[in-house]
Design an enzyme around this catalytic site. Sequence first.
Site, PDB file in Angstrom:
ATOM      1  N   LYS A 163       0.951  -1.530  -0.394  1.00  0.00           N
ATOM      2  CA  LYS A 163       0.246   0.071   0.240  1.00  0.00           C
ATOM      3  C   LYS A 163       1.087   1.274  -0.117  1.00  0.00           C
ATOM      4  CE  LYS A 163      -1.563   1.493   4.332  1.00  0.00           C
ATOM      5  NZ  LYS A 163      -1.449   3.232   4.235  1.00  0.00           N
ATOM      6  N   ASN A 164       1.881   1.485   1.398  1.00  0.00           N
ATOM      7  CA  ASN A 164       2.428   2.307   1.292  1.00  0.00           C
ATOM      8  C   ASN A 164       3.508   2.665  -0.127  1.00  0.00           C
ATOM      9  OD1 ASN A 164       1.708   3.274   3.055  1.00  0.00           O
ATOM     10  ND2 ASN A 164       2.009   2.880   4.980  1.00  0.00           N
TER      11      ASN A 164
ATOM     12  N   CYS B 182      -6.105   8.320   7.796  1.00  0.00           N
ATOM     13  CA  CYS B 182      -5.757   7.631   9.732  1.00  0.00           C
ATOM     14  C   CYS B 182      -5.510   9.168  10.873  1.00  0.00           C
ATOM     15  CB  CYS B 182      -5.212   6.582  10.126  1.00  0.00           C
ATOM     16  SG  CYS B 182      -5.665   5.563   9.445  1.00  0.00           S
TER      17      CYS B 182
ATOM     18  N   ARG C 199       0.375  15.230  13.176  1.00  0.00           N
ATOM     19  CA  ARG C 199       0.941  14.292  11.890  1.00  0.00           C
ATOM     20  C   ARG C 199       1.591  15.425  10.868  1.00  0.00           C
ATOM     21  NH1 ARG C 199      -1.806   9.183   9.406  1.00  0.00           N
ATOM     22  NH2 ARG C 199       0.177   8.736   8.936  1.00  0.00           N
TER      23      ARG C 199
ATOM     24  N   ASP D  51       3.578   0.714  12.405  1.00  0.00           N
ATOM     25  CA  ASP D  51       2.561  -0.168  12.093  1.00  0.00           C
ATOM     26  C   ASP D  51       2.139  -1.300  12.006  1.00  0.00           C
ATOM     27  OD1 ASP D  51       2.470   2.098   8.764  1.00  0.00           O
ATOM     28  OD2 ASP D  51       2.204   2.453  10.657  1.00  0.00           O
TER      29      ASP D  51
ATOM     30  N   ARG E  51      -9.173   0.221   3.333  1.00  0.00           N
ATOM     31  CA  ARG E  51      -8.102   0.665   2.955  1.00  0.00           C
ATOM     32  C   ARG E  51      -6.465   0.108   2.455  1.00  0.00           C
ATOM     33  NH1 ARG E  51      -6.933   5.925   6.240  1.00  0.00           N
ATOM     34  NH2 ARG E  51      -6.413   6.651   5.118  1.00  0.00           N
TER      35      ARG E  51
END
Length: 431
Positions: A23-24, A118, A124, A309, A401
């Site tokens: 994903k990232n 998120c 953030r 994570d 997600r």
Amino acid sequence: MSNKISIRGGKPLKGEIHISGAKNAALAIIPAAALVKGVCRLENIPNIVDVMIQLDIIRGFGADVRFLNPTTVEIDCTHIGCQHPDYDLMRRLRASYYFIGAMLGRVHKAEVAMPGGCNFGGVRPIDLHMKGFEALGAEVSIKEGGFVCAEARDGLSGKNIFLDVVSVGATMNIMLAAVMAEGQTVIENAAKEPHIVDLANFLNSMGADVMGAGTDIIKIRGVKELHGGTYSIIPDQIEAGTYMAAVTATGGELLIKNIIPRHLECIGVKLEEMGAEIEYFDDSVRVSRYGELHRTNIKTLPYPGFPTDMQPQLAVALCMADGASVITEGVWEARYLYVDELAKMGAAIHVDGKVAVVDGVGKLTGAPVKATDLRAGAAMVIAGLAATGETVIDGIVNIERGYEDIVGKLRAVGADISYVTDNDPVTLKAV
Ligand code: EPZ
């Protein structure tokens, strides 16, 4: 419409799971395609909500996007920059901020909604991103309505940039802006995550000149333009780690396929301390746990440290262990919103700032819980798998997600897991 997941837990997992694309990595590589005056073909794209949003955003900038099959997409950015995407779309995920670096790099101008994504309990910021763009010669401002505006009227020129804090997003965003800047850019104290290396490899395969990705000093020599090509995205380190943590918590044995072993070692060592047995092969890993689960301590750190994570997922496994464990969140200001949800299942976790003490209660019991964010949602799934009785998880869009077909993948290895809708009969008693 299915908006909850129901799990009847207490059973060991057994079988094979195939890991999807990272994903990232995908969330940075899709915006990076905007730098290319041509067609990029991306393979091993994960079929998850955030990737679909990122593709809608690049369409909004004028790209043509075409799926050749469920995991291969072609993005044609020949005419990018002629229009603007829906701001609300950009607010739905934090990674939309990569379009600032990409559009700055392509057309020297960008206007992107301040990031969403998120909210797991702390701030953030994106100050390091903006510092990097300004160092390259852009003027950056926050416009009324919550937009980040960046413009380099005289173009971008390479600079040495030191990141005060190791930041994945700032490292990647500065890389995007720098690949066609005049001269050399050096990013010092750069993040080293696998997806940073994947982005650099993608850019280099399109004609960029990025060296040192995966170390804390990345050198980028600006090139005139990038050309199209084909690139395959790496497997998802955190998805794989999540299933490793799941089988450690439930007991049983999983063969997890389509992985890169060295990306998982930082997770595997902790699971082995807890009593899991791990065997690595070229592109798969076997994880089994039949004996007792032991306590351990975890401190999350930038790669190659233990990934933040994976913190919520490990906290669940530690609930099942004997003895108390200490978790220190070393990356984010706070990341313990999931603790209140786990308490509904009998967990005993005491949080004080960045530190959480996890009592090894040894068992969890099913309850109605919420997925407060992406990785907290994954932790609720693991808790439901390990708990006795039924767990019903609300807010599952947060899970979808970042996890492709999590219900299907877990059902295939013996989990009693399914989607439920609001009017389905649920046997849970309110707690
Ligand atoms: C990326 O977020 C990931 N998201 C996060 O994963 C992950 O937790 C994080 O990296 C750390 O590995 C994506 O890749 C889309 P950072 P990012 O910039 O880039 C501070 C998931 O579950 N900081 O590395 O936003 C920040 O406050 C998500 O997949 C600044 O101070 O994280 C934090 O303390 C959740 N100023 C630290 O750096 C800045 O300008 C690390 O943040 C930027 C960051």
